[in-house]
Design a protein around this motif. Structure first.
Motif, short mmCIF file in Angstrom:
data_model
loop_
_atom_site.label_atom_id
_atom_site.label_comp_id
_atom_site.label_asym_id
_atom_site.label_seq_id
_atom_site.Cartn_x
_atom_site.Cartn_y
_atom_site.Cartn_z
N LYS A 16 3.47 -15.02 -4.20
CA LYS A 16 3.31 -15.19 -2.76
C LYS A 16 4.63 -15.11 -2.01
N SER A 17 5.75 -15.04 -2.75
CA SER A 17 7.07 -14.99 -2.10
C SER A 17 7.44 -13.58 -1.66
N VAL A 18 6.68 -12.58 -2.08
CA VAL A 18 6.96 -11.18 -1.76
C VAL A 18 5.68 -10.55 -1.23
N THR A 19 5.78 -9.89 -0.10
CA THR A 19 4.60 -9.26 0.49
C THR A 19 4.34 -7.90 -0.14
N GLN A 20 3.14 -7.40 0.06
CA GLN A 20 2.79 -6.06 -0.42
C GLN A 20 3.69 -5.02 0.24
N ALA A 21 4.01 -5.23 1.52
CA ALA A 21 4.90 -4.29 2.22
C ALA A 21 6.28 -4.28 1.58
N GLU A 22 6.79 -5.44 1.18
CA GLU A 22 8.10 -5.51 0.50
C GLU A 22 8.04 -4.79 -0.84
N LEU A 23 6.94 -4.97 -1.58
CA LEU A 23 6.79 -4.30 -2.87
C LEU A 23 6.76 -2.78 -2.69
N LYS A 24 6.04 -2.32 -1.67
CA LYS A 24 5.97 -0.88 -1.41
C LYS A 24 7.34 -0.33 -1.01
N ALA A 25 8.04 -1.05 -0.14
CA ALA A 25 9.38 -0.61 0.27
C ALA A 25 10.33 -0.59 -0.91
N ASN A 26 10.22 -1.58 -1.78
CA ASN A 26 11.06 -1.65 -2.98
C ASN A 26 10.78 -0.46 -3.89
N CYS A 27 9.52 -0.13 -4.04
CA CYS A 27 9.15 1.01 -4.87
C CYS A 27 9.72 2.31 -4.30
N ALA A 28 9.60 2.48 -2.99
CA ALA A 28 10.12 3.70 -2.35
C ALA A 28 11.65 3.78 -2.49
#
Length: 73
Positions: A16-28
């Motif tokens: 819960k400390s990382v949003t889906q948007a953060e995960l997607k940006a990290n992947c990109a």
């Protein structure tokens, strides 16, 4: 330490400390690092971990984090 791996570790410790948007940006961002001409195996492992985290695939993401840790130690 690789910032992409750090975010995956943060997500693994507390999803819960990382949003889906953060995960997607990290992947990109990790993909962009791999797209560089001087990308290393470590860059690819970080991307694979980020990609699996983005897909909420915890088991695979942690296996890539372990590979990364093994290579960098």
């Amino acid at each position: 330490m690789n910032k992409h791996i750090e975010l995956v570790k943060k997500w693994r410790a507390n999803p819960k400390s990382v949003t889906q948007a953060e995960l997607k940006a990290n992947c990109a961002a990790a993909f962009d690092a791999c797209d560089a001409h001087d990308a290393t195996d470590v860059d690819f492992e970080a991307y694979d971990a980020a990609y699996d985290a983005c897909d909420y695939d915890a088991a695979n993401s942690i296996s890539w984090v372990r590979c990364y840790d093994k290579v960098t130690k």
